[in-house]
Write an enzyme that holds these catalytic residues in place. Sequence first.
Site, short mmCIF file in Angstrom:
data_model
loop_
_atom_site.label_atom_id
_atom_site.label_comp_id
_atom_site.label_asym_id
_atom_site.label_seq_id
_atom_site.Cartn_x
_atom_site.Cartn_y
_atom_site.Cartn_z
N TYR A 53 -13.71 64.32 37.12
CA TYR A 53 -14.32 63.32 36.25
C TYR A 53 -13.48 63.06 35.01
O TYR A 53 -13.68 62.06 34.34
CB TYR A 53 -15.78 63.62 35.91
N GLU A 72 -16.67 41.17 35.28
CA GLU A 72 -16.46 41.36 36.71
C GLU A 72 -15.01 41.74 37.01
O GLU A 72 -14.74 42.56 37.89
CB GLU A 72 -16.81 40.09 37.49
N LYS A 98 -21.76 44.96 27.93
CA LYS A 98 -21.30 44.47 26.63
C LYS A 98 -22.46 44.62 25.66
O LYS A 98 -23.54 44.05 25.88
CB LYS A 98 -20.86 43.02 26.74
#
Length: 120
Positions: A53, A72, A98
Amino acid sequence: MGIIKVENIRVFANHGCLKEETKIGSDYRVDLEVEADLKKSAKSDALKDTVDYVLLNKIVREEMGRPSKLLETVALYILDRVLNESEMTQKVTVWVSKINPPIGGDVEMVTIKMSKERKI
């Protein structure tokens, strides 16, 4: 199969369609989920047998640092890199949010979610 989640990765980045957004930048939140076979790592207790991770966080931070007009687009960059750099990962899902988007209303965040699976 198992799931590893890296949640609430907070970054400051310069994404957006407006000139002001790319100049000033804003705060983002990224959440990442990967599916992989975790049986071997559960038994071996070895980092080499699992999805790291630390690598996932690094990928997110680097790709968020590359300006894009659309969330995207940055999400797809993240998906592709995770599948390319983490061989154990079978499926990856990313949420890119956002914070306080400039959309003329009291909106906490706008989030896109995308997934991609390894082709066999």
